[in-house]
Design a protein around this motif. Structure first.
Motif, PDB file in Angstrom:
ATOM      1  N   ALA A 233       1.473   7.038   6.889  1.00 48.44           N
ATOM      2  CA  ALA A 233       0.773   8.035   6.057  1.00 48.44           C
ATOM      3  C   ALA A 233       0.773   7.663   4.580  1.00 48.44           C
ATOM      4  O   ALA A 233      -0.073   8.161   3.826  1.00 48.44           O
ATOM      5  CB  ALA A 233       1.414   9.411   6.249  1.00 48.44           C
ATOM      6  N   ARG A 234       1.688   6.824   4.148  1.00 51.60           N
ATOM      7  CA  ARG A 234       1.732   6.439   2.742  1.00 51.60           C
ATOM      8  C   ARG A 234       0.603   5.470   2.370  1.00 51.60           C
ATOM      9  O   ARG A 234       0.336   5.241   1.192  1.00 51.60           O
ATOM     10  CB  ARG A 234       3.096   5.813   2.404  1.00 51.60           C
ATOM     11  N   ASN A 235      -0.038   4.898   3.366  1.00 54.01           N
ATOM     12  CA  ASN A 235      -1.109   3.944   3.115  1.00 54.01           C
ATOM     13  C   ASN A 235      -2.471   4.636   3.102  1.00 54.01           C
ATOM     14  O   ASN A 235      -2.588   5.816   3.429  1.00 54.01           O
ATOM     15  CB  ASN A 235      -1.079   2.847   4.185  1.00 54.01           C
ATOM     16  N   THR A 240      -6.318   1.921   6.900  1.00 56.03           N
ATOM     17  CA  THR A 240      -5.541   1.960   8.133  1.00 56.03           C
ATOM     18  C   THR A 240      -6.467   1.942   9.350  1.00 56.03           C
ATOM     19  O   THR A 240      -6.206   1.233  10.338  1.00 56.03           O
ATOM     20  CB  THR A 240      -4.652   3.220   8.179  1.00 56.03           C
ATOM     21  N   ALA A 241      -7.546   2.698   9.302  1.00 58.95           N
ATOM     22  CA  ALA A 241      -8.516   2.714  10.401  1.00 58.95           C
ATOM     23  C   ALA A 241      -9.141   1.342  10.595  1.00 58.95           C
ATOM     24  O   ALA A 241      -9.382   0.895  11.717  1.00 58.95           O
ATOM     25  CB  ALA A 241      -9.586   3.763  10.150  1.00 58.95           C
ATOM     26  N   GLU A 277      -7.129   0.011  -6.100  1.00 56.79           N
ATOM     27  CA  GLU A 277      -5.924   0.699  -6.535  1.00 56.79           C
ATOM     28  C   GLU A 277      -4.681  -0.023  -6.052  1.00 56.79           C
ATOM     29  O   GLU A 277      -3.700  -0.191  -6.796  1.00 56.79           O
ATOM     30  CB  GLU A 277      -5.931   2.138  -6.029  1.00 56.79           C
ATOM     31  N   GLY A 278      -4.680  -0.467  -4.790  1.00 53.99           N
ATOM     32  CA  GLY A 278      -3.512  -1.138  -4.233  1.00 53.99           C
ATOM     33  C   GLY A 278      -3.170  -2.414  -4.976  1.00 53.99           C
ATOM     34  O   GLY A 278      -2.000  -2.688  -5.275  1.00 53.99           O
ATOM     35  N   ARG A 289      -1.557   4.902  -5.624  1.00 56.43           N
ATOM     36  CA  ARG A 289      -1.948   6.292  -5.375  1.00 56.43           C
ATOM     37  C   ARG A 289      -3.292   6.249  -4.631  1.00 56.43           C
ATOM     38  O   ARG A 289      -4.362   6.279  -5.250  1.00 56.43           O
ATOM     39  CB  ARG A 289      -2.042   7.074  -6.683  1.00 56.43           C
ATOM     40  N   PHE A 290      -3.204   6.120  -3.322  1.00 53.52           N
ATOM     41  CA  PHE A 290      -4.412   6.005  -2.520  1.00 53.52           C
ATOM     42  C   PHE A 290      -5.109   7.355  -2.384  1.00 53.52           C
ATOM     43  O   PHE A 290      -4.475   8.402  -2.269  1.00 53.52           O
ATOM     44  CB  PHE A 290      -4.072   5.460  -1.124  1.00 53.52           C
TER      45      PHE A 290
END
Length: 293
Positions: A233-235, A240-241, A277-278, A289-290
């Motif tokens: 969830a942090r990503n 992720t999908a 952002e990453g 901060r995604f």
């Protein structure tokens, strides 16, 4: 940005919202009180980012019936449509994740009914879920229960879990991906042994064979699965999908086709704000901060 908007639209589809009268969350007391008959749904983790879906047919050792699978499909559709949900944990009881398909429901069916009604055709809803699904398997995962676990993206098991495809003992064969996913997970020899003899394997054997990622004491299993969901969830949900799609492609195509698909998805991340952002956060030595964009 067009690619990012397209991917975001695929992730959060409004037509996947549950029908009226089908609430998403369950109370901690009973599933029936919240609109579900065969399962319960609750939110765990930081800001409720992890949804725990629990199969609830204790007298039948969570045998998979049409009603349960229909409810599971609705629950997954609802969770896919909730932007705040980043990962889903699918679990059962300490005695059984799911002991198989409901044989009493299945036994009277004829060939014509199975073929004409495409029996089991919609049971792969877990495999088609875009958000990561983590199986937390305690007890028995046999037949349809083993197939259900293998549809998940990550399988964690309790120390006493058992996996098997015993359909041959009933005069039939696996019908929801058992011969296909099991062979891809553990190799031809062990898959043949399990499918042709109906033999079970332990959680430890399943881990050694590659069917299970990690094994934990039964009482810690769910919290470990939720903890994995929280890390996911942090990503970025968007990225992720895409990562999930890339890994799944490895099981469905050749190496060359998979690498081409991976490269296209990699390139697509450069159309997202989260990729920018990453990398900026990494260079600036700060936490990203995604925004799932």
């Amino acid at each position: 940005m067009a690619a990012a908007r397209l991917l975001r639209g695929l992730l959060f589809r409004p037509w996947l919202l549950p029908p009226p009268g089908a609430p998403l969350r369950s109370s901690s007391t009973s599933s029936s009180s919240s609109g579900w008959e065969f399962l319960s749904v609750e939110r765990r983790g930081r800001e409720g980012s992890v949804a725990v879906v629990r199969l609830e047919r204790p007298k039948a050792l969570n045998a998979l019936c049409e009603g349960l699978m229909s409810e599971l499909g609705r629950a997954l559709a609802s969770l896919e449509a909730e932007a705040s949900v980043a990962a889903i944990v699918l679990t059962g009881s300490e005695r059984a994740f799911a002991a198989g398909a409901d044989i009493k429901e299945m036994a009277p069916k004829s060939f014509q009914e199975c073929l004409g009604g495409d029996f089991l055709g919609g049971w792969d809803r877990v495999a088609r879920t875009r958000k990561p699904v983590i199986a937390a398997v305690n007890g028995l995962a046999l037949g349809g229960g083993c197939e259900l676990a293998m549809m998940c993206d990550v399988v964690y098991a309790g120390e006493g879990a058992q996996f098997g495809q015993p359909e041959i003992l009933l005069g039939t064969i696996p019908g929801s991906g058992g011969t296909q996913r099991l062979t891809r997970a553990v190799g031809k020899s062990l898959a043949m042994e399990m499918v042709l003899s109906g033999a079970r394997i332990s959680a430890q054997q399943a881990q050694q064979a590659g069917l299970v990622s990690k094994v934990f004491p039964a009482e810690r299993l769910l919290e470990e699965a939720v903890a994995l969901g929280e890390r996911i969830a942090r990503n970025s949900k968007l990225v992720t999908a895409m990562a999930k799609e890339a890994v799944n492609t490895a099981f469905e195509t050749t190496l060359a086709e998979g690498c081409r698909a991976e490269r296209r998805l990699f390139h697509a991340t450069f159309a997202t704000q989260d990729r920018k952002e990453g990398m900026e956060a990494f260079v600036g030595k700060r936490e990203p901060r995604f925004k799932d964009q």
